[in-house]
Design a protein around this motif. Structure first.
Motif, PDB file in Angstrom:
ATOM      1  N   GLN A  40      12.260  11.565  16.889  1.00  0.00           N
ATOM      2  CA  GLN A  40      11.883  10.286  16.287  1.00  0.00           C
ATOM      3  C   GLN A  40      10.379  10.045  16.340  1.00  0.00           C
ATOM      4  O   GLN A  40       9.795   9.511  15.393  1.00  0.00           O
ATOM      5  N   THR A  41       9.736  10.459  17.413  1.00  0.00           N
ATOM      6  CA  THR A  41       8.292  10.271  17.547  1.00  0.00           C
ATOM      7  C   THR A  41       7.530  11.067  16.490  1.00  0.00           C
ATOM      8  O   THR A  41       6.598  10.550  15.859  1.00  0.00           O
ATOM      9  N   ASP A  44       8.311   9.602  12.983  1.00  0.00           N
ATOM     10  CA  ASP A  44       7.605   8.325  12.842  1.00  0.00           C
ATOM     11  C   ASP A  44       6.117   8.517  12.590  1.00  0.00           C
ATOM     12  O   ASP A  44       5.507   7.765  11.831  1.00  0.00           O
ATOM     13  N   GLU A  47       6.239   9.400   8.787  1.00  0.00           N
ATOM     14  CA  GLU A  47       6.903   8.483   7.862  1.00  0.00           C
ATOM     15  C   GLU A  47       6.562   7.013   8.088  1.00  0.00           C
ATOM     16  O   GLU A  47       6.722   6.205   7.177  1.00  0.00           O
ATOM     17  N   ASN A  48       6.130   6.660   9.277  1.00  0.00           N
ATOM     18  CA  ASN A  48       5.800   5.272   9.581  1.00  0.00           C
ATOM     19  C   ASN A  48       4.419   5.167  10.220  1.00  0.00           C
ATOM     20  O   ASN A  48       4.227   4.436  11.188  1.00  0.00           O
ATOM     21  N   ALA A  49       3.496   5.925   9.664  1.00  0.00           N
ATOM     22  CA  ALA A  49       2.144   5.958  10.228  1.00  0.00           C
ATOM     23  C   ALA A  49       1.503   4.568  10.160  1.00  0.00           C
ATOM     24  O   ALA A  49       1.509   3.940   9.108  1.00  0.00           O
ATOM     25  N   PRO A  50       0.956   4.090  11.290  1.00  0.00           N
ATOM     26  CA  PRO A  50       0.365   2.746  11.316  1.00  0.00           C
ATOM     27  C   PRO A  50      -1.046   2.751  10.718  1.00  0.00           C
ATOM     28  O   PRO A  50      -1.958   3.365  11.268  1.00  0.00           O
ATOM     29  N   GLN A  55      -2.096   7.217   7.893  1.00  0.00           N
ATOM     30  CA  GLN A  55      -1.269   7.698   6.777  1.00  0.00           C
ATOM     31  C   GLN A  55      -1.990   8.802   6.018  1.00  0.00           C
ATOM     32  O   GLN A  55      -1.389   9.817   5.650  1.00  0.00           O
TER      33      GLN A  55
END
Length: 101
Positions: A40-41, A44, A47-50, A55
């Motif tokens: 998940q890390t 993430d 796919e969910n870069a802050p 990104q």
């Protein structure tokens, strides 16, 4: 494979970690190491870069891996890949069986 994806990299990272460990069977939690959290890390990160900068870095990294993956195999290397070698062996076996009948 035409494109390296976040989950491709994650799968390879999990397989590599398992191969380098001393365990002999697959488990979601290996001693103090949690493969689910590891998976998940990494996913993430891509796919969910802050934020825009992270990104952009994640996208550039995936593009780099895709370019590297495409260019590293010569035609000779592709011909010697196990799946192609197996296909040649089967064809030879079939030819011998056909010729002997």
């Amino acid at each position: 494979m035409r494109k390296v994806t976040p989950r491709t990299i994650t799968y390879i990272a999990c397989q590599l970690r398992f191969a380098l460990s001393s365990v002999t069977s697959w488990r979601s939690i290996d001693g103090d190491f949690d493969y689910v959290q590891f998976w998940q890390t990494i996913v993430d990160f891509f796919e969910n870069a802050p934020g825009q900068e992270v990104q952009c870095r994640a996208t550039r990294l995936l593009e780099w891996w895709t370019r590297s993956h495409r260019n590293d195999l010569s035609n000779a290397a592709k011909e010697n890949m196990s799946i192609n070698a197996l296909a040649r062996q089967r064809a030879q076996r079939d030819d011998v069986a056909f010729d002997s009948s």
